[in-house]
Design an enzyme around this catalytic site. Structure first.
Site, mmCIF file in Angstrom:
data_model
loop_
_atom_site.group_PDB
_atom_site.id
_atom_site.type_symbol
_atom_site.label_atom_id
_atom_site.label_comp_id
_atom_site.label_asym_id
_atom_site.label_seq_id
_atom_site.Cartn_x
_atom_site.Cartn_y
_atom_site.Cartn_z
ATOM 1 N N LYS A 96 54.312 34.504 29.438
ATOM 2 C CA LYS A 96 55.739 34.571 29.806
ATOM 3 C C LYS A 96 56.027 34.128 31.235
ATOM 4 C CE LYS A 96 58.482 37.185 27.793
ATOM 5 N NZ LYS A 96 59.672 36.933 27.004
ATOM 6 N N GLU A 118 68.947 36.175 35.629
ATOM 7 C CA GLU A 118 69.304 37.367 34.847
ATOM 8 C C GLU A 118 69.869 38.466 35.746
ATOM 9 O OE1 GLU A 118 66.397 38.510 31.528
ATOM 10 O OE2 GLU A 118 65.278 37.099 32.743
ATOM 11 N N HIS A 146 81.562 26.487 21.271
ATOM 12 C CA HIS A 146 81.034 27.544 20.384
ATOM 13 C C HIS A 146 79.510 27.545 20.372
ATOM 14 C CE1 HIS A 146 85.183 27.582 18.730
ATOM 15 N NE2 HIS A 146 85.063 26.271 18.826
ATOM 16 N N SER A 171 55.044 38.615 32.736
ATOM 17 C CA SER A 171 55.133 39.861 31.982
ATOM 18 C C SER A 171 53.830 40.617 32.175
ATOM 19 C CB SER A 171 55.353 39.534 30.505
ATOM 20 O OG SER A 171 54.877 40.592 29.709
#
Ligand code: ARG
Length: 483
Positions: free
Chosen positions: A297, A304, A164, A291
């Site tokens: 970043k 992804e 979980h 970024s």
């Protein structure tokens, strides 16, 4: 010059037709701009067919020689980028046959004896896919090897195992990676099972009913390597099924989709582990991007995108299933739509596996002979996270069971101890013995051995368990299996 049906093709299909196709219909029905990638399979299939036709005395040896010569010339033109693919000629099959006939004359016109584009295209797609499955199998093995390298380095590294997404029990980081090795090894098994059913010969089915020529189908199958592990030819046994079935493509797509789902789960974990909140792993900068606005970043674009691309491969599986569901036997033009999804699934899977091999295992530095730039692990961050999450609570309960308590009672006692530790912002192993003994008088000094992360890890010394000893044994087994 003998009359060539293909010269007339830009006007009308044959004498039967009173008007030519409109440009729109031509573009709508043509497949050449995507199925040209089948050219090698198409030529291999034609060569095998022509050799068999000559062996059966259906065409002459001279015709066979001319066909072989012509197809070699066609292959050379295609390889050199000099072949002119024509929309007018609809697909890869008609383009190659037309050029062959231009080059060698009447012999070229005899090639299609006893054959239809229906069994031809089914053969081509199977041959092409077989080659791709072999490449994918190799990439899957490479990815497993890359994971094994990282697992071996990190057999002793402690990671909080989650259920979980809540800290559950300490596990070895190597053990975690081995879970993916298992998945990719099953993906490899699935691919080789799909290969067996893909590697069967449709040729001889002709348009749908078989042919009246005395073809030797086994000869063709042997030439094309469509044989089982004992070298027995593998033939499609029903002509209708041979030309209309695409379940090998569906099966492949299912195996590809499942493999992408495995990659996607791994990607999701990498994305989480790389975030500032976890800080467990790093991947080389070349797999990340910055970024345009936020200078701090470093985004995990490769994992992804892999997670995102899983959607299209799963989509292609649905597309192919839907393509088949309403088709009556035998061949229908619908089947032409099998190619783009299949091609895209193959391309996406291969690219993803390639990039993951390098991202996980690193790239070979020829100077040092070592792989550099694979996944690197922040063992301190992982261990701290395991400690904060009371990952050894189960071990305390098991300790009490060994001292005579029923598991359910032990469970309750430990819950109280964890509650107290949370209130004081301490780990269970930071609680003094007197405090622990308030929860159960059965607790002794030796409890600190089980409350430690390492002890908890080493205790799970069962086949398939996370103890580093087991992890090393599994790594050895996998390496032996992969050869
Ligand atoms: N381009 C076609 C395909 O991909 C080849 C088979 C055409 N057969 C036919 N009867 N129109 O399916």
């Amino acid at each position: 010059m003998t009359h060539n049906q293909f010269d007339k093709k830009s006007e009308a299909w044959s004498a039967l037709f009173s008007e030519p196709m409109s440009d729109l219909v031509k573009r709508y029905t043509a497949s050449v701009f995507f199925d040209k990638r089948l050219w090698q399979a198409d030529i291999a299939g034609s060569l095998a067919h022509a050799q068999m036709l000559a062996a059966q005395n259906i065409i002459s040896a001279a015709d066979r020689d001319a066909i072989e010569r012509g197809l070699a010339a066609v292959a050379a033109e295609i390889e050199a980028g000099q072949f002119e693919w024509k929309l007018d000629l609809e697909d890869v099959h008609l383009n190659i046959e037309a050029r062959l006939t231009q080059l060698v004359g009447d012999a070229g016109k005899r090639l299609h004896t006893g054959r239809s584009r229906n069994d031809q295209v089914a053969t081509d797609v199977r041959l092409w896919l077989r080659g791709e499955i072999d490449l994918i199998g190799g990439l899957l093995a490479d990815l497993q090897r890359a994971l094994l390298d990282v697992a071996e380095k990190n057999a002793d590294a402690i990671l909080p195992g989650f259920t979980h997404l809540q800290v559950a029990q300490p596990i070895s980081f190597g053990h975690h990676l081995l879970a993916y090795v298992e998945m990719f090894s099953r993906d490899g098994e699935r691919m080789s099972e799909v290969r067996q059913r893909t590697n069967r010969l449709p040729l001889g089915a002709a348009a749908l009913a078989g042919t009246s020529y005395p073809l030797d189908r086994e000869h063709v199958a042997r030439t094309l390597g469509m044989v089982d592990d004992q070298g027995r030819p593998q033939l499609c046994q029903n002509s209708l099924d041979a030309v209309s079935d695409r379940d090998f493509a569906v099966e492949f797509s299912a195996a590809a989709a499942l493999c992408m789902v495995h990659i996607s789960r791994f990607s999701e974990e990498l994305v989480l582990w790389m975030s500032q909140n976890f800080g467990f792993v790093r991947i080389a900068d070349r797999f990340t991007t910055g970024s345009s606005i936020m200078p701090q970043k470093k985004n995990p674009d490769v994992p992804e995108l892999a997670r995102g691309k899983t959607g299209r491969v799963v989509g292609h599986l649905m597309g192919l299933l839907t393509l088949m569901k309403g088709q009556p036997l035998a061949y229908n033009k619908d089947n032409q739509e099998d190619k783009e999804p299949l091609f895209d699934s193959v391309d996406t899977l291969k690219d993803t596996l390639r990039i993951f091999c390098e991202m996980v295992g690193g790239q070979l530095n020829p100077a040092s002979g070592l792989k550099e730039g694979g996944i690197s692990v922040n063992t301190q961050r992982m261990e701290d996270a395991a400690r904060k999450g009371y990952a050894t609570a189960t071990d305390l309960a098991d300790y009490l069971v060994r001292r005579g308590l029923a598991f359910r009672d032990a469970h309750e006692i430990v819950a109280q101890a964890v509650k107290a530790a949370i209130a004081q912002e301490l780990d269970l192993s930071d609680l003094p013995l007197e405090v622990l003994q308030q929860f159960s008088p059965r607790i002794d000094q030796d409890v600190y051995q089980v409350l430690g992360l390492r002890g908890a890890l080493e205790a799970r010394d069962i086949l398939g368990g996370t103890a580093p000893r087991q992890v090393r044994a599994q790594i050895a087994r996998h390496r032996a299996r992969l050869g």
